[in-house]
Design a protein around this motif. Structure first.
Motif, mmCIF file in Angstrom:
data_model
loop_
_atom_site.group_PDB
_atom_site.id
_atom_site.type_symbol
_atom_site.label_atom_id
_atom_site.label_comp_id
_atom_site.label_asym_id
_atom_site.label_seq_id
_atom_site.Cartn_x
_atom_site.Cartn_y
_atom_site.Cartn_z
ATOM 1 N N GLY A 1 3.330 13.070 -8.648
ATOM 2 C CA GLY A 1 3.299 12.620 -7.410
ATOM 3 C C GLY A 1 4.318 11.714 -7.135
ATOM 4 O O GLY A 1 4.351 10.625 -7.881
ATOM 5 N N ALA A 2 5.391 11.717 -6.078
ATOM 6 C CA ALA A 2 6.724 10.792 -6.045
ATOM 7 C C ALA A 2 5.900 9.620 -5.527
ATOM 8 O O ALA A 2 6.424 8.347 -6.431
ATOM 9 N N VAL A 3 5.030 10.030 -4.454
ATOM 10 C CA VAL A 3 3.866 8.014 -3.743
ATOM 11 C C VAL A 3 3.054 7.655 -4.784
ATOM 12 O O VAL A 3 3.510 6.686 -5.616
ATOM 13 N N LEU A 4 2.221 8.673 -5.674
ATOM 14 C CA LEU A 4 1.554 7.720 -6.944
ATOM 15 C C LEU A 4 2.087 7.605 -7.855
ATOM 16 O O LEU A 4 2.295 6.007 -8.286
ATOM 17 N N ASN A 5 3.545 7.673 -8.777
ATOM 18 C CA ASN A 5 4.572 7.325 -9.640
ATOM 19 C C ASN A 5 5.196 5.468 -9.265
ATOM 20 O O ASN A 5 5.053 5.194 -10.065
ATOM 21 N N THR A 6 5.351 5.593 -7.443
ATOM 22 C CA THR A 6 6.043 4.404 -7.333
ATOM 23 C C THR A 6 4.696 3.328 -7.207
ATOM 24 O O THR A 6 4.724 2.523 -7.603
ATOM 25 N N LEU B 1 4.407 -0.089 -9.755
ATOM 26 C CA LEU B 1 4.751 -0.944 -8.696
ATOM 27 C C LEU B 1 3.359 -2.408 -9.923
ATOM 28 O O LEU B 1 4.176 -2.601 -10.231
ATOM 29 N N GLY B 2 2.125 -1.113 -10.234
ATOM 30 C CA GLY B 2 1.027 -2.146 -10.574
ATOM 31 C C GLY B 2 2.239 -2.390 -11.746
ATOM 32 O O GLY B 2 1.491 -3.454 -12.645
ATOM 33 N N ARG B 3 2.691 -1.740 -12.645
ATOM 34 C CA ARG B 3 3.093 -2.061 -14.064
ATOM 35 C C ARG B 3 3.854 -3.038 -13.970
ATOM 36 O O ARG B 3 4.215 -4.213 -15.487
ATOM 37 N N GLN B 4 4.391 -3.871 -13.012
ATOM 38 C CA GLN B 4 6.104 -4.739 -12.823
ATOM 39 C C GLN B 4 5.349 -5.968 -12.453
ATOM 40 O O GLN B 4 5.625 -6.574 -12.166
ATOM 41 N N GLY B 5 3.622 -6.066 -12.495
ATOM 42 C CA GLY B 5 2.965 -6.743 -12.043
ATOM 43 C C GLY B 5 2.508 -7.054 -10.525
ATOM 44 O O GLY B 5 2.018 -8.289 -10.404
ATOM 45 N N ALA B 6 3.178 -6.248 -9.744
ATOM 46 C CA ALA B 6 2.966 -6.703 -8.239
ATOM 47 C C ALA B 6 1.448 -6.137 -7.422
ATOM 48 O O ALA B 6 0.842 -5.248 -8.278
ATOM 49 N N SER B 7 1.174 -6.271 -6.594
ATOM 50 C CA SER B 7 0.163 -6.493 -5.790
ATOM 51 C C SER B 7 0.206 -5.005 -5.104
ATOM 52 O O SER B 7 0.782 -5.157 -4.198
ATOM 53 N N VAL B 8 -0.190 -4.346 -5.575
ATOM 54 C CA VAL B 8 -0.326 -2.780 -4.899
ATOM 55 C C VAL B 8 -1.587 -1.704 -5.038
ATOM 56 O O VAL B 8 -2.619 -2.387 -5.643
ATOM 57 N N GLY B 9 -1.382 -1.137 -4.063
ATOM 58 C CA GLY B 9 -2.969 0.114 -3.703
ATOM 59 C C GLY B 9 -2.406 1.063 -3.633
ATOM 60 O O GLY B 9 -1.249 0.881 -2.730
ATOM 61 N N MET B 10 -3.245 2.084 -3.504
ATOM 62 C CA MET B 10 -2.950 3.125 -3.220
ATOM 63 C C MET B 10 -4.196 4.128 -2.465
ATOM 64 O O MET B 10 -5.056 3.767 -2.046
ATOM 65 N N LEU B 11 -3.299 4.712 -0.963
ATOM 66 C CA LEU B 11 -4.448 5.245 -0.347
ATOM 67 C C LEU B 11 -3.971 7.239 -0.021
ATOM 68 O O LEU B 11 -2.316 7.492 0.220
ATOM 69 N N THR B 12 -4.628 7.520 -0.571
ATOM 70 C CA THR B 12 -4.427 8.996 -0.474
ATOM 71 C C THR B 12 -5.818 9.557 -0.297
ATOM 72 O O THR B 12 -6.870 9.140 -0.648
ATOM 73 N N GLY B 13 -5.879 11.101 -0.151
ATOM 74 C CA GLY B 13 -7.284 11.747 0.154
ATOM 75 C C GLY B 13 -7.616 12.494 -0.929
ATOM 76 O O GLY B 13 -6.508 12.709 -2.148
ATOM 77 N N LEU C 1 1.361 -1.176 -0.049
ATOM 78 C CA LEU C 1 -0.111 0.284 -0.388
ATOM 79 C C LEU C 1 0.963 0.777 -0.068
ATOM 80 O O LEU C 1 1.108 1.355 1.100
ATOM 81 N N CYS C 2 0.928 2.298 -1.279
ATOM 82 C CA CYS C 2 1.508 3.352 -0.924
ATOM 83 C C CYS C 2 0.490 4.246 -0.321
ATOM 84 O O CYS C 2 -0.327 4.802 -1.236
ATOM 85 N N CYS C 3 1.538 4.753 0.559
ATOM 86 C CA CYS C 3 0.326 5.736 1.281
ATOM 87 C C CYS C 3 1.189 7.358 1.168
ATOM 88 O O CYS C 3 2.299 7.740 1.348
ATOM 89 N N GLY C 4 0.607 8.279 0.240
ATOM 90 C CA GLY C 4 0.748 9.697 0.038
ATOM 91 C C GLY C 4 0.597 10.463 -1.508
ATOM 92 O O GLY C 4 -0.584 10.287 -2.090
ATOM 93 N N GLU C 5 1.224 10.872 -1.896
ATOM 94 C CA GLU C 5 0.273 12.415 -2.965
ATOM 95 C C GLU C 5 -0.271 11.950 -3.825
ATOM 96 O O GLU C 5 1.144 10.720 -4.291
#
Length: 312
Positions: A34-39, A43-55, A3-7
């Protein structure tokens, strides 16, 4: 899931100016950033299971950000939606150098409140924090509270990615970073980050050890074209050179590197606190090499456009 948490924000990029005497003001093109969105995207494009937490805003720009994330296979179930506006960053280019004007007051991202974030599901094994979201209050305080609440049994990675222009209260920011790094398993810092965190005159390796002493298991130091070095709490070190590339720009390179490291750890089944503590140096080497390969693709094209798995 990581889970990527940030902007997550919109970069307003100047397009190519019109030619001829009738050309008017230079138009801007909105692009997800945004750095966290980019991360998360990397991750998603490399096939990892990933989510985003942000406002995230319900406005047109918020929808553009959501579409960009889902288009790169990023889970949005932890997004906190609101009717506040999206953060906008207007980019001004002069002689090839970029400067920014941010419109962030009362934005969906900046006003994120810990009370609006429900308990995280068990499927989330890893938390990633970083970027300007750790500098801009009140959201920065919310992310610190989230780490304290949810990070005890999860792997935590932080990349301070320090941007001095966003720091309003240096003492509070330093205290926040120190506290969050002390609760982290993996810390990625550039040489510039390290020298800001520890401004005294000392060797970079000595400054890295200051972070290790906080209880961090792995510290990754990046030095641009000099490559990256991984320092383990057991004293082991590994180094990878920067992957050679024809550089279009460096936007998103560090974020893509972070994603490569986490994606490799995930593929190795190493994203547990105990496994990181007993990680073999060869496994860390492979993670840094994947990060470098992924970053090489990103710098070869304009903007934060991380590679897909088949490009690696």
């Amino acid at each position: 899931m990581i889970l990527c948490c940030g902007e997550a924000l919109i970069d307003m990029i100047p397009s190519a100016p019109q030619s001829g005497p009738q050309s008017g003001p230079e138009p801007y093109v909105p692009r997800p950033g945004g750095a966290v969105l980019n991360t998360a995207v990397a991750l998603g494009r490399q096939g990892a299971s990933v989510g985003m937490l942000t406002g995230l805003s319900r406005d047109m720009f918020g929808q553009q950000l959501a579409d960009h994330l889902t288009g790169s296979h990023v889970d949005l179930s932890q997004i906190v939606w609101s009717n506040r506006p999206t953060t906008l960053a207007f980019v001004h280019l002069r002689d090839g150098q970029a400067s920014y004007v941010f419109y962030d007051e009362n934005s969906a991202g900046r006003m994120l409140n810990i009370a609006d974030i429900p308990p995280l599901p068990q499927k989330i094994s890893t938390l990633f924090f970083g970027g300007i979201s750790l500098a801009c209050e009140p959201a920065a305080e919310s992310y610190m509270a989230l780490l304290a609440r949810e990070g005890t049994d999860r792997v935590v990675m932080i990349d301070p990615n320090i941007r001095v222009g966003f720091i309003k209260n240096e003492d509070r920011y330093r205290q926040r970073l120190t506290r969050m790094m002390g609760q982290s398993d993996i810390v990625k810092v550039s040489d510039e980050d390290l020298n800001w965190l520890f401004p005294r005159s000392a060797a970079l390796e000595d400054k890295v050890q200051q972070i290790v002493k906080m209880g961090v298991t792995i510290v990754v130091l990046t030095r641009g074209e000099k490559g990256a070095t991984g320092f383990m709490s057991n004293g082991s070190q590994v180094h990878v050179p920067a992957a050679q590339a024809e550089v279009a720009d460096t936007v998103g390179a560090g974020d893509t590197f972070n994603a490569g490291v986490l994606a490799q750890f995930s593929a190795q089944g190493c994203l547990r606190k105990d496994q990181l503590k007993s990680l073999a140096p060869d496994d860390l080497q492979q993670a840094l090499e994947r990060g470098a390969r992924a970053a090489r693709v990103t710098v070869s094209r304009i903007g934060a456009d991380p590679p897909w798995a088949n490009e690696l």
